[in-house]
Design a protein around this motif. Structure first.
Motif: not given
Ligand SMILES: C=C(OP(=O)(O)O)C(=O)O
Ligand SMILES: [Mn+2]
Length: 273
Positions: A205-207, A238, A264
């Motif tokens: 998860d790039y958040d 991602t 993202r």
């Protein structure tokens, strides 16, 4: 030979993204060989035997790791039984399991895979990664005992990674960096024919902060007072990796592309398969 590398799976969201997408990628791209780094796949800290096997079932031929390899204590036991599970090759003599192996790809190619760990900003007391890599590619040379040589270089410092790429250029098919969880835009074929990328990035998860929920890292930078554990971020992940067409004749790289599938980040897929 069609080769795909996927970067560090971080936590459940990273695993789920890989496990749902990889079977289709293997089929759609008719991949011959896949390596996935699993060192953060168990909540960000190491890998369990179940996750290892699920990664193989999803389509990985080999699972590599890094500095978190022994975080799940069971890895100390199953590492010795599972030749497709690699821990850093340059751990001192006597470490459980293997740091490299010679495997057969779907197209029959003999693929040497190694997981080597850097020392800059990492554990300084590891064996020399450069001497270790030199010995490996001399003992099982590309074009002789191996039709392809793949090295996952798990390291923090880009300078160490780029130096390793040039040091092995022409003697390996792929040198791909892992560990930082941030995909670099420097994927290329070096002058000697080796595909190189400083870091494939994570499957996660790039958040987040490197795949971990961002609140605690921010808190520690701001207040210097820990308030909780680092937890793997749970949002949609991602997938990040490196796709390489490897010459069946020379074992060197012919084409290279980043792979990025998910939210993202800008989507990237190989356009040559
Ligand atoms: C992501 C990192 O570390 P870890 O090995 O904890 O995943 C890092 O320090 O860049
Ligand atoms: Mn790491």
């Amino acid at each position: 030979m069609r080769f795909l590398f996927l970067g560090d799976m971080v936590g459940r969201s990273g695993r789920n993204a890989v496990f749902s997408a990889l079977p289709g990628l293997v089929c759609d791209y008719r991949l011959d060989f896949v390596v996935v780094n699993g060192e953060n796949s168990a909540g960000g800290f190491g890998i369990t035997e179940d996750i290892f096997h699920e990664t193989l079932r999803a389509g990985a031929d080999v699972v590599t790791t890094g500095n978190h390899v022994w975080d799940q204590r069971e890895a100390l036991e199953f590492a010795a039984r599972e030749e497709r599970f690699l821990r850093p090759l340059n751990y001192p003599k006597g470490a459980p399991g293997n740091g490299s192996g010679l495997f057969e790809a779907k197209n029959g190619a003999r693929v040497l895979v190694a997981n080597i760990m850097g020392r800059v900003f990492m554990a300084p007391d590891l064996d020399d990664p450069f001497a270790c890599a030199d010995y490996l590619v001399s003992a099982c040379p590309l074009g002789e005992q191996a039709d392809a040589v793949i090295i996952d270089f798990h390291a923090e410092a880009t300078s160490e990674k780029q130096s390793m790429g040039h040091f092995l250029d022409g003697r390996a098919s792929v040198i791909v960096g892992t560990h930082t969880h941030v995909p670099t835009a420097d994927h290329q074929i070096l002058t000697g024919g080796t595909a190189y990328q400083s870091d494939a990035g994570m499957c996660g998860d790039y958040d987040s902060s490197l795949g971990m929920e961002k609140e605690e890292p921010i808190n520690r930078f701001v207040t210097k007072v820990p308030r909780g554990r680092f937890e793997a971020a749970q949002g949609p992940a991602t997938i990040c990796g490196l796709a390489v067409e490897i010459s069946d004749r020379t074992g060197l790289a012919e084409k290279v592309s980043a792979l990025r599938i998910g939210p993202r980040l800008q989507e990237q897929r190989p356009d040559f398969w």
